[in-house]
Design an enzyme around this catalytic site. Structure first.
Site, mmCIF file in Angstrom:
data_model
loop_
_atom_site.group_PDB
_atom_site.id
_atom_site.type_symbol
_atom_site.label_atom_id
_atom_site.label_comp_id
_atom_site.label_asym_id
_atom_site.label_seq_id
_atom_site.Cartn_x
_atom_site.Cartn_y
_atom_site.Cartn_z
ATOM 1 N N LYS A 173 33.222 -9.773 80.850
ATOM 2 C CA LYS A 173 32.099 -9.568 81.754
ATOM 3 C C LYS A 173 31.678 -10.877 82.408
ATOM 4 O O LYS A 173 31.568 -11.907 81.743
ATOM 5 C CB LYS A 173 30.923 -8.956 80.999
ATOM 6 C CG LYS A 173 31.232 -7.578 80.427
ATOM 7 C CD LYS A 173 30.093 -7.017 79.612
ATOM 8 C CE LYS A 173 29.885 -7.748 78.307
ATOM 9 N NZ LYS A 173 28.954 -7.077 77.398
ATOM 10 N N THR A 204 16.973 -7.735 82.125
ATOM 11 C CA THR A 204 18.354 -7.357 81.796
ATOM 12 C C THR A 204 18.551 -7.084 80.307
ATOM 13 O O THR A 204 19.677 -7.088 79.817
ATOM 14 C CB THR A 204 19.320 -8.469 82.232
ATOM 15 O OG1 THR A 204 18.932 -9.702 81.586
ATOM 16 C CG2 THR A 204 19.291 -8.670 83.742
ATOM 17 N N GLY A 206 19.477 -5.460 77.166
ATOM 18 C CA GLY A 206 20.300 -4.316 76.814
ATOM 19 C C GLY A 206 21.430 -3.996 77.776
ATOM 20 O O GLY A 206 22.055 -2.938 77.664
ATOM 21 N N THR A 207 21.745 -4.909 78.702
ATOM 22 C CA THR A 207 22.805 -4.604 79.678
ATOM 23 C C THR A 207 24.170 -4.452 78.996
ATOM 24 O O THR A 207 24.955 -3.583 79.361
ATOM 25 C CB THR A 207 22.910 -5.674 80.778
ATOM 26 O OG1 THR A 207 22.964 -6.974 80.159
ATOM 27 C CG2 THR A 207 21.742 -5.619 81.720
ATOM 28 N N GLY A 208 24.470 -5.297 78.005
ATOM 29 C CA GLY A 208 25.762 -5.213 77.320
ATOM 30 C C GLY A 208 25.916 -3.914 76.551
ATOM 31 O O GLY A 208 26.963 -3.250 76.614
ATOM 32 N N CYS A 209 24.850 -3.521 75.841
ATOM 33 C CA CYS A 209 24.866 -2.250 75.101
ATOM 34 C C CYS A 209 25.074 -1.085 76.066
ATOM 35 O O CYS A 209 25.864 -0.169 75.812
ATOM 36 C CB CYS A 209 23.533 -2.042 74.377
ATOM 37 S SG CYS A 209 23.030 -3.381 73.282
#
Length: 269
Positions: A173, A204, A206-209
Site C-alpha cells: 500500500k 484515516t 482504520g483504513t488498513g483494516c
C-alpha cells in the site's frame, strides 16, 4: 449470501479492528462474522489498553464459525502473540479455509512496533504461506523485506521479495508520504499498479483494516484478486470522501456512506 470471517482485535471506538471489518463487510454485500483476538480500549487519539483472549478460546470461536456458517473468505488483522498466531494457522488448516487476506499489522502510524520479533517470525512461518494476499503498508513492507522503501521502484523490489519468499500475492500500500493512494499488487512474477485519487482527509483511522476486509468481501463474492482490489479501493475512496469528522484525533471513515436506509438522507442534511 456470501460470508466472510474477520479474525482481529476489537476497537471499542468503532473505527478500526473487528468493528470496521464488520461494517465494511455488510457495506460490500457479504455476511460478516468475527473471532476476536483481543479487546482494546482505544479511540481516535490512541490505544489505552489491550486484553488478549487465550489461544484456546480463539480456537473455539473459529471452530464455532466454521462448523456452522462456513466463511467464503477470511481476513486476519492484528494478532500480537505467537500462541494466537499458531492457533489461527492450526484452525484455518484444519478447516481448509479459502481466500485468506492477511493484513500484517506490525507498525503503528507513529512508527512504533506493535508486535514482537518472535511473533513476526511465527506470522512468516505459519500464516503467510496460507494467504491469498498480504496487505502491508510501507513500514510493514520494510520490516518484511528488510529493506528501506524510498521510491516506487523500491516498492516493486520489496513486494517481489515478499511475494517470492512467502509464495503469495502482495498488495504493497502507498501512503506514508510515498506514492500516496497508489498501491502495488505483485504476484506470479508480475505486478500491477492501482492508482487512487488523493483525498484530503486526515481522518484515516482504520483504513488498513477496512481495505483488507473489502478485499476479502469481494473475494468471497467470487471476484478475482485484481477486481477485488479495484472494488476495495473504490469503497475506501467513497468512505474517505464522505468526510466524516468524529473524535479528537485521527477519526474514522464513513463505512456506511452508500447506505440509503429509511430516513438516512434526511438525517445527513
Amino acid at each position: 449470501m456470501k460470508t466472510a470471517l474477520t479474525i482481529a482485535g476489537s476497537d471499542c471506538s468503532g473505527g478500526a479492528g473487528i468493528q470496521a471489518d464488520l461494517k465494511t463487510m455488510i457495506a460490500n454485500g457479504v455476511y460478516g462474522m468475527s473471532a476476536i483476538t483481543a479487546l482494546t480500549a482505544q479511540n481516535t487519539t490512541g490505544v489505552q489498553g489491550i486484553f488478549e483472549v487465550t489461544p484456546e478460546f480463539l480456537e473455539q470461536q473459529i471452530g464455532s464459525v466454521f462448523t456452522d456458517i462456513r466463511p467464503d473468505a477470511v481476513k486476519i488483522g492484528m494478532v500480537s502473540s505467537t500462541g494466537l498466531i499458531k492457533s489461527i494457522a492450526k484452525k484455518l488448516c484444519e478447516y481448509q479455509a479459502e481466500n485468506i487476506v492477511v493484513d500484517p499489522v506490525m507498525v503503528a502510524t507513529s512508527g512504533a512496533k506493535l508486535i514482537s520479533d518472535d511473533a513476526i517470525d511465527t506470522l512468516k512461518e505459519s500464516l503467510f504461506p496460507l494467504a491469498a494476499v498480504l496487505t502491508p503498508n510501507i513500514p510493514e513492507a520494510e520490516v518484511l523485506s528488510g529493506m528501506e522503501i524510498k521510491s516506487a521502484d523500491d516498492m516493486i523490489t520489496a513486494a517481489k521479495w515478499i511475494s517470492e519468499t512467502y509464495h503469495c500475492a502482495v498488495l504493497c500500500k502507498g501512503g506514508h508520504q510515498l506514492n500516496d493512494a497508489n498501491d502495488l499488487l505483485y504476484r506470479d512474477g508480475g505486478y500491477r499498479w492501482f492508482n487512487g485519487k488523493r483525498i484530503h482527509n486526515s481522518n484515516t483511522h482504520g483504513t488498513g483494516c477496512t481495505l483488507s476486509s473489502a478485499i476479502a468481501s469481494n473475494l468471497a463474492k467470487g471476484y478475482d484478486l485484481d477486481t477485488a482490489v479495484e472494488r476495495a479501493k473504490a469503497y475506501i475512496s467513497g468512505a474517505l470522501g464522505a468526510m466524516l469528522d468524529l473524535g479528537k484525533g485521527s477519526g474514522p471513515m464513513d463505512h456506511g456512506f452508500d447506505f440509503r436506509g429509511k430516513g438516512f438522507a434526511e438525517e445527513r442534511v
